[in-house]
Design a protein around this motif. Structure first.
Motif, PDB file in Angstrom:
ATOM      1  N   LYS A  20       0.789  -1.230   0.000  1.00 10.11           N
ATOM      2  CA  LYS A  20       0.000   0.000   0.000  1.00 10.11           C
ATOM      3  C   LYS A  20       0.826   1.287   0.000  1.00 10.11           C
ATOM      4  CE  LYS A  20      -4.074   2.088   2.131  1.00 10.11           C
ATOM      5  NZ  LYS A  20      -5.135   1.936   3.179  1.00 10.11           N
ATOM      6  N   PRO A  21       1.901   1.416   0.805  1.00 10.30           N
ATOM      7  CA  PRO A  21       2.639   2.694   0.794  1.00 10.30           C
ATOM      8  C   PRO A  21       3.275   3.015  -0.555  1.00 10.30           C
ATOM      9  CG  PRO A  21       3.221   1.376   2.721  1.00 10.30           C
ATOM     10  CD  PRO A  21       2.454   0.480   1.800  1.00 10.30           C
ATOM     11  N   PHE A  22       3.385   2.011  -1.430  1.00 11.58           N
ATOM     12  CA  PHE A  22       4.101   2.188  -2.684  1.00 11.58           C
ATOM     13  C   PHE A  22       3.183   2.159  -3.903  1.00 11.58           C
ATOM     14  CE2 PHE A  22       6.711  -0.079   0.455  1.00 11.58           C
ATOM     15  CZ  PHE A  22       7.728   0.834   0.630  1.00 11.58           C
ATOM     16  N   GLN A  23       1.890   2.107  -3.667  1.00 10.33           N
ATOM     17  CA  GLN A  23       0.952   2.083  -4.779  1.00 10.33           C
ATOM     18  C   GLN A  23       0.789   3.479  -5.375  1.00 10.33           C
ATOM     19  OE1 GLN A  23      -2.634   0.294  -3.203  1.00 10.33           O
ATOM     20  NE2 GLN A  23      -1.630  -1.658  -2.793  1.00 10.33           N
ATOM     21  N   GLY A  24       0.527   3.525  -6.676  1.00  8.30           N
ATOM     22  CA  GLY A  24       0.306   4.793  -7.353  1.00  8.30           C
ATOM     23  C   GLY A  24       1.570   5.521  -7.757  1.00  8.30           C
TER      24      GLY A  24
ATOM     25  N   GLY B 257       3.825   4.200 -10.033  1.00  7.38           N
ATOM     26  CA  GLY B 257       4.276   3.758 -11.347  1.00  7.38           C
ATOM     27  C   GLY B 257       5.053   2.462 -11.320  1.00  7.38           C
ATOM     28  N   LEU B 258       4.964   1.722 -10.206  1.00  8.76           N
ATOM     29  CA  LEU B 258       5.698   0.463 -10.132  1.00  8.76           C
ATOM     30  C   LEU B 258       5.112  -0.604 -11.057  1.00  8.76           C
ATOM     31  CD1 LEU B 258       6.506   0.108  -6.326  1.00  8.76           C
ATOM     32  CD2 LEU B 258       8.102   0.548  -8.197  1.00  8.76           C
ATOM     33  N   MET B 259       3.782  -0.628 -11.208  1.00  6.19           N
ATOM     34  CA  MET B 259       3.179  -1.638 -12.065  1.00  6.19           C
ATOM     35  C   MET B 259       3.686  -1.535 -13.508  1.00  6.19           C
ATOM     36  SD  MET B 259       1.232  -4.239 -12.466  1.00  6.19           S
ATOM     37  CE  MET B 259       0.263  -5.099 -13.718  1.00  6.19           C
ATOM     38  N   PRO B 260       3.658  -0.365 -14.142  1.00 10.12           N
ATOM     39  CA  PRO B 260       4.206  -0.277 -15.493  1.00 10.12           C
ATOM     40  C   PRO B 260       5.677  -0.673 -15.572  1.00 10.12           C
ATOM     41  CG  PRO B 260       2.868   1.643 -15.025  1.00 10.12           C
ATOM     42  CD  PRO B 260       3.019   0.896 -13.733  1.00 10.12           C
ATOM     43  N   THR B 261       6.435  -0.387 -14.521  1.00  3.93           N
ATOM     44  CA  THR B 261       7.843  -0.744 -14.526  1.00  3.93           C
ATOM     45  C   THR B 261       8.024  -2.260 -14.418  1.00  3.93           C
ATOM     46  OG1 THR B 261       8.248   1.356 -13.401  1.00  3.93           O
ATOM     47  CG2 THR B 261      10.075  -0.187 -13.504  1.00  3.93           C
ATOM     48  N   ILE B 262       7.172  -2.906 -13.633  1.00  4.81           N
ATOM     49  CA  ILE B 262       7.210  -4.366 -13.542  1.00  4.81           C
ATOM     50  C   ILE B 262       6.879  -4.986 -14.894  1.00  4.81           C
ATOM     51  CG2 ILE B 262       6.038  -6.369 -12.544  1.00  4.81           C
ATOM     52  CD1 ILE B 262       5.690  -4.625  -9.982  1.00  4.81           C
ATOM     53  N   VAL B 263       5.865  -4.450 -15.558  1.00  2.00           N
ATOM     54  CA  VAL B 263       5.499  -4.969 -16.877  1.00  2.00           C
ATOM     55  C   VAL B 263       6.654  -4.788 -17.854  1.00  2.00           C
ATOM     56  CG1 VAL B 263       3.937  -4.712 -18.848  1.00  2.00           C
ATOM     57  CG2 VAL B 263       3.017  -4.653 -16.518  1.00  2.00           C
ATOM     58  N   ALA B 264       7.296  -3.619 -17.819  1.00  2.43           N
ATOM     59  CA  ALA B 264       8.444  -3.378 -18.704  1.00  2.43           C
ATOM     60  C   ALA B 264       9.580  -4.350 -18.397  1.00  2.43           C
ATOM     61  CB  ALA B 264       8.923  -1.931 -18.547  1.00  2.43           C
TER      62      ALA B 264
END
Length: 205
Positions: free
Chosen positions: A114-118, A120-127
């Motif tokens: 939760k503290p790290f949501q929003g 841009g980590l998800m797009p970076t994981i996908v990349a």
């Protein structure tokens, strides 16, 4: 927080309990919020297979190492995920749909705390995952979720890649007779190498 403060790395075998506890905490939260995805207890029951995945370098953690420490955030692991290529679960879902089901990496068990949501980590994981697909000579990156999880389904299909790239292409839904559940299947074809200047770098396992 700056994306440069995060690093994706392989999970170590001594982190098995932390990996499982993080997954179980997420499963409990999903249940408490009436989101059907992971039944609590499923990861503790899969301890041996998760350990095999860790040893096979299929499990990843996202480390948070800020250049300027934030005293309100003491967690040093921001999230985790798994990249599979020949898992029996993926075969159950994809074998009858895609003859080339092994020509892909499958992104699973993705958690961003939760503290790290929003950020841009998800797009970076996908990349990061797309780059892995390319490095292994495969052509597809695939995901799934339960078909009745409308929130996750919309996120995967519309915006999980970020930066105007949208999401994955939703291909179909598949009824799994073994699990008595229906899953939505998502895919992107990886056609070019991911830019080497992505803000998260991988460390050796």
């Amino acid at each position: 927080m700056d994306l440069r403060d995060f690093t994706i790395r392989n999970t170590h075998t001594h982190e098995l309990d932390e990996f499982i506890n993080t997954l179980e905490t997420a499963a409990e939260w999903l249940k408490a919020n009436n989101i059907k995805q992971w039944p609590p207890g499923m990861f503790r029951d899969s301890r041996d297979s998760i350990l095999q995945d860790i040893a096979g370098k299929r499990c990843f953690m996202i480390d948070y190492r800020p250049s300027s420490p934030n005293p309100s955030i003491t967690d040093t692991v921001a999230g985790l995920f798994v990249l599979n290529s020949h898992d029996s679960f993926d075969q159950l879902l994809w074998d009858r749909y895609a003859d080339d089901w092994m020509d892909a990496l499958y992104l699973h068990r993705l958690i961003i705390k939760k503290p790290f949501q929003g950020l841009g980590l998800m797009p970076t994981i996908v990349a990061f995952a797309e780059k892995k697909v390319k490095e292994e000579g495969r052509h597809y990156l695939r995901m799934d979720c339960l078909a009745d999880n409308s929130v996750l389904r919309r996120y995967y299909g519309e915006r999980c890649r970020g930066n105007g790239k949208g999401g994955f292409k939703e291909l179909t839904t598949v009824w799994n007779a073994d699990l008595l559940m229906e899953f939505a299947l998502f895919e992107i074809q990886v056609q070019s190498a991911v830019c080497d200047s992505a803000p998260i770098a991988e460390l050796g396992g």
